[in-house]
Scaffold this active site. Structure first.
Site, PDB file in Angstrom:
ATOM      1  N   LYS A   1       0.865  -1.188   0.000  1.00  0.00           N
ATOM      2  CA  LYS A   1       0.000   0.000   0.000  1.00  0.00           C
ATOM      3  C   LYS A   1       0.898   1.233   0.000  1.00  0.00           C
ATOM      4  O   LYS A   1       1.396   1.660   1.041  1.00  0.00           O
ATOM      5  CB  LYS A   1      -0.880  -0.026   1.256  1.00  0.00           C
TER       6      LYS A   1
ATOM      7  N   GLU B   1       8.640   1.744  11.725  1.00  0.00           N
ATOM      8  CA  GLU B   1       9.726   2.722  11.577  1.00  0.00           C
ATOM      9  C   GLU B   1       9.054   4.088  11.560  1.00  0.00           C
ATOM     10  O   GLU B   1       8.390   4.444  10.582  1.00  0.00           O
ATOM     11  CB  GLU B   1      10.458   2.518  10.240  1.00  0.00           C
TER      12      GLU B   1
ATOM     13  N   CYS C   1      13.217  10.859   7.889  1.00  0.00           N
ATOM     14  CA  CYS C   1      12.941  10.500   9.293  1.00  0.00           C
ATOM     15  C   CYS C   1      14.164  10.748  10.163  1.00  0.00           C
ATOM     16  O   CYS C   1      14.033  11.112  11.322  1.00  0.00           O
ATOM     17  CB  CYS C   1      12.487   9.056   9.384  1.00  0.00           C
TER      18      CYS C   1
ATOM     19  N   GLU D   1       8.565  16.859  15.405  1.00  0.00           N
ATOM     20  CA  GLU D   1       9.098  16.628  14.063  1.00  0.00           C
ATOM     21  C   GLU D   1       8.385  17.548  13.063  1.00  0.00           C
ATOM     22  O   GLU D   1       7.166  17.528  12.955  1.00  0.00           O
ATOM     23  CB  GLU D   1       8.865  15.171  13.678  1.00  0.00           C
TER      24      GLU D   1
HETATM   25  P1  NAD Z   1       1.725   8.651   7.505  1.00  0.00           P
HETATM   26  O1  NAD Z   1       1.878   7.918   8.764  1.00  0.00           O
HETATM   27  O2  NAD Z   1       0.678   9.663   7.387  1.00  0.00           O
HETATM   28  O3  NAD Z   1       1.517   7.652   6.271  1.00  0.00           O
HETATM   29  C1  NAD Z   1       2.377   6.576   6.016  1.00  0.00           C
HETATM   30  C2  NAD Z   1       1.591   5.514   5.291  1.00  0.00           C
HETATM   31  O4  NAD Z   1       0.591   5.016   6.155  1.00  0.00           O
HETATM   32  C3  NAD Z   1       0.883   5.977   4.030  1.00  0.00           C
HETATM   33  O5  NAD Z   1       0.935   4.949   3.066  1.00  0.00           O
HETATM   34  C4  NAD Z   1      -0.529   6.166   4.506  1.00  0.00           C
HETATM   35  O6  NAD Z   1      -1.490   6.031   3.496  1.00  0.00           O
HETATM   36  C5  NAD Z   1      -0.662   5.040   5.496  1.00  0.00           C
HETATM   37  N1  NAD Z   1      -1.723   5.206   6.499  1.00  0.00           N
HETATM   38  C6  NAD Z   1      -2.254   6.359   6.978  1.00  0.00           C
HETATM   39  N2  NAD Z   1      -3.216   6.086   7.881  1.00  0.00           N
HETATM   40  C7  NAD Z   1      -3.300   4.740   7.967  1.00  0.00           C
HETATM   41  C8  NAD Z   1      -4.085   3.857   8.750  1.00  0.00           C
HETATM   42  N3  NAD Z   1      -5.007   4.287   9.610  1.00  0.00           N
HETATM   43  N4  NAD Z   1      -3.887   2.527   8.617  1.00  0.00           N
HETATM   44  C9  NAD Z   1      -2.961   2.062   7.774  1.00  0.00           C
HETATM   45  N5  NAD Z   1      -2.186   2.837   7.007  1.00  0.00           N
HETATM   46  C10 NAD Z   1      -2.345   4.181   7.103  1.00  0.00           C
HETATM   47  O7  NAD Z   1       3.170   9.231   7.280  1.00  0.00           O
HETATM   48  P2  NAD Z   1       3.643  10.141   6.077  1.00  0.00           P
HETATM   49  O8  NAD Z   1       3.121  11.487   6.354  1.00  0.00           O
HETATM   50  O9  NAD Z   1       3.327   9.512   4.804  1.00  0.00           O
HETATM   51  O10 NAD Z   1       5.223  10.085   6.296  1.00  0.00           O
HETATM   52  C11 NAD Z   1       5.883  10.940   7.139  1.00  0.00           C
HETATM   53  C12 NAD Z   1       6.228  10.278   8.460  1.00  0.00           C
HETATM   54  O11 NAD Z   1       6.955   9.056   8.249  1.00  0.00           O
HETATM   55  C13 NAD Z   1       7.114  11.120   9.311  1.00  0.00           C
HETATM   56  O12 NAD Z   1       6.670  11.149  10.636  1.00  0.00           O
HETATM   57  C14 NAD Z   1       8.477  10.421   9.229  1.00  0.00           C
HETATM   58  O13 NAD Z   1       9.339  10.662  10.262  1.00  0.00           O
HETATM   59  C15 NAD Z   1       8.096   9.006   9.091  1.00  0.00           C
HETATM   60  N6  NAD Z   1       9.158   8.241   8.438  1.00  0.00           N
HETATM   61  C16 NAD Z   1       9.937   7.380   9.177  1.00  0.00           C
HETATM   62  C17 NAD Z   1      10.966   6.653   8.603  1.00  0.00           C
HETATM   63  C18 NAD Z   1      11.812   5.681   9.401  1.00  0.00           C
HETATM   64  O14 NAD Z   1      12.516   4.872   8.824  1.00  0.00           O
HETATM   65  N7  NAD Z   1      11.801   5.692  10.702  1.00  0.00           N
HETATM   66  C19 NAD Z   1      11.225   6.813   7.245  1.00  0.00           C
HETATM   67  C20 NAD Z   1      10.427   7.683   6.512  1.00  0.00           C
HETATM   68  C21 NAD Z   1       9.398   8.371   7.122  1.00  0.00           C
END
Ligand code: NAD
Length: 454
Positions: free
Chosen positions: A150, A225, A259, A356
């Site tokens: 997804k 993550e 991240c 963040e």
């Molecule tokens: P997000 O959590 O909004 O979305 C991530 C993914 O989760 C997307 O595919 C989204 O559609 C999905 N999602 C959203 N709600 C969901 C739910 N209820 N159930 C299942 N899936 C759902 O994050 P984002 O805004 O896309 O990404 C930014 C965040 O990701 C930041 O906080 C960043 O720090 C983190 N990040 C962490 C790492 C790491 O390796 N630790 C790497 C990249 C990004």
């Protein structure tokens, strides 16, 4: 396209039923040809996929850039080579997933095997759609799992292309399923699905918590993550040139949407003004522009929502009394560009140094001695990464030991490698990706106990 605000494609939206069809197809594939394939043949398929990605590299670079606003130069230099390295690495591991003979008793032959965990839900964020996607897909496939992928709703294009290439490479139908859709619908359906065995997720802590709750239904295994607010600590005895250069790319690379971005730059009081001034000069030298131009070093933020979130944090920082040294505003009328921004006079307790931002906003915090630096560095809810710049060998070892982080960089900032475990603790999530640790994420150990008699 976040650089132009133009619609570049219409993508079908997966609903709950589509996710169900995908999960059933993944389950069926697990029980079919794929489940009986020789491990080395799975490895060969991963190598074939790497070759096809190489063949279609330019198309993937363009799709990723148009969809996310990332500069093509960065995708060519970093994302694509990392994707191929990941595939090659796990291709080689597919037939090295060994069990152990453990001589527990004199009257039995006892050993372990590692079986694929089953159907894996792969939930990908928008900041590195191709690279983070492959960090999850390649080891899961090496282990013999089947996938329902997804991608983030705003960056689905490269995942769809990878799905096509997986079929062309020869992965049996149903092994790699891609369901572009919204997190709350398709993502949640995947997390709630009783026939998904494992979810591997990268994204925000808020969604990470929702995933844990959903996964409780059938006690899915989960790897999370999540975010970070990483400290990059600079001491006066460091190579200040190198430190400031790395601090600049540590926060401005990928427009700060990383991240492990070094979003808190901790500078010793003796060099604080110098670090602020030089960092501001680096910020000003960033070449903001069209991501398709090879000279562009900084693209837009991924979406209007993200741009507004970053701008609102800049307002919050000003309101808290931090000083904008450079940047601090939208960079263009068209496209979601924000100027690379440096805040000075930042106090540890301010929201801009605790939360963040996920944008090109550096906060520079002053510290007086080693203990002060450690206290500030460890003083957030996150625990993902940290950097230390110093020539003092005892100090860097002490910091390596005492910093709360999944990765500590010494006299460098930001490199990752698929061979090294990656992840964090607390609000940065749990579990580790990469290396052979990823094999544990996607396999289930089984004990076989054969009664041999004495
Ligand atoms: P997000 O959590 O909004 O979305 C991530 C993914 O989760 C997307 O595919 C989204 O559609 C999905 N999602 C959203 N709600 C969901 C739910 N209820 N159930 C299942 N899936 C759902 O994050 P984002 O805004 O896309 O990404 C930014 C965040 O990701 C930041 O906080 C960043 O720090 C983190 N990040 C962490 C790492 C790491 O390796 N630790 C790497 C990249 C990004």
């Amino acid at each position: 396209n976040p650089a132009t605000e133009q619609v570049i494609a219409q993508v079908a939206e997966a609903g709950v039923e589509d996710v169900d069809v995908a999960v059933r197809s993944a389950r069926k594939a697990l029980d079919g040809e794929w489940g009986h394939m020789k491990a080395s043949d799975r490895g060969r398929l991963l190598l074939k996929l790497a070759d096809l990605i190489k063949r279609d590299e330019e198309e993937l670079v363009m799709l990723e850039s148009l969809d996310s606003g990332k500069p093509v130069s960065a995708i060519r230099r970093q994302d694509l080579p990392a994707v191929i390295d990941t595939l090659v690495y796990y291709a080689g591991m597919a037939d090295k997933i060994n069990g152990q003979v453990i001589p527990a008793r004199a009257d039995a032959l006892t050993y372990t095997v590692r079986e694929p965990v089953g159907v894996v839900g792969v939930i990908i964020p928008w900041n590195f759609p191709l690279m983070i996607g492959m960090w999850k897909m390649a080891p899961a496939l090496a282990c013999g799992c089947t996938l329902v992928v997804k991608p983030a709703e705003i960056t689905p294009l490269t995942a769809l292309k990878i799905g096509e290439l997986a079929l062309e490479a020869g992965f049996p139908a149903g092994v790699v399923n891609v369901v572009p859709g919204f997190g709350k619908v398709a993502g949640q359906a995947l997390v709630d699905h009783p026939d998904v065995d494992k979810v591997t997720f990268t994204g925000s802590p808020t969604v990470g918590r929702q995933i844990l709750q959903g996964a409780a239904g059938n006690l899915k295994r989960v790897t999370l993550e999540l975010g970070g607010k990483s400290a990059n600590i600079i001491f006066p005895d460091a190579d200040i040139d190198a430190a400031v250069k790395a601090a600049g790319s540590g926060i401005f690379f990928n427009t700060g949407q990383v991240c492990s971005a070094g979003s808190r730059i901790l500078a010793h009081a003796d060099i604080y003004d110098e670090v602020v001034e030089r960092l501001a000069a680096r910020a000003k030298s960033m070449r903001i522009g069209d991501p398709l131009e090879t000279s562009t070093s900084m693209g837009p933020l991924v979406s209007e929502v993200q741009m507004n979130r970053v701008l609102s944090y800049i307002d919050i920082g000003r309101g808290e009394g931090a000083r904008v040294v450079t940047g601090g505003a939208r960079a263009t009328d068209k496209g979601y560009y924000v100027q690379p921004t440096v805040f000075a006079g930042v106090e540890h307790e301010m929201r801009v140094s605790q939360e963040e931002i996920f944008g090109p906003v550096a906060t520079v915090i002053k510290f007086k001695d080693d203990d002060d630096a450690l206290r500030i560095a460890n003083g957030t809810v996150y625990s993902l990464a940290a950097g230390v710049w110093s020539a003092d060998i005892a100090r860097v070892h002490r910091f390596a030991r005492q910093l709360k982080a999944g990765t500590v960089w010494i006299n460098t900032y930001g490199p990752t490698d698929i061979r090294l475990p990656w992840g964090g603790a607390r609000d940065s999530g749990f579990g580790r990706e990469h290396g052979d640790m990823a094999i544990e994420n996607f396999t289930e150990p089984k004990v076989v106990w054969i009664n041999t008699g004495r």
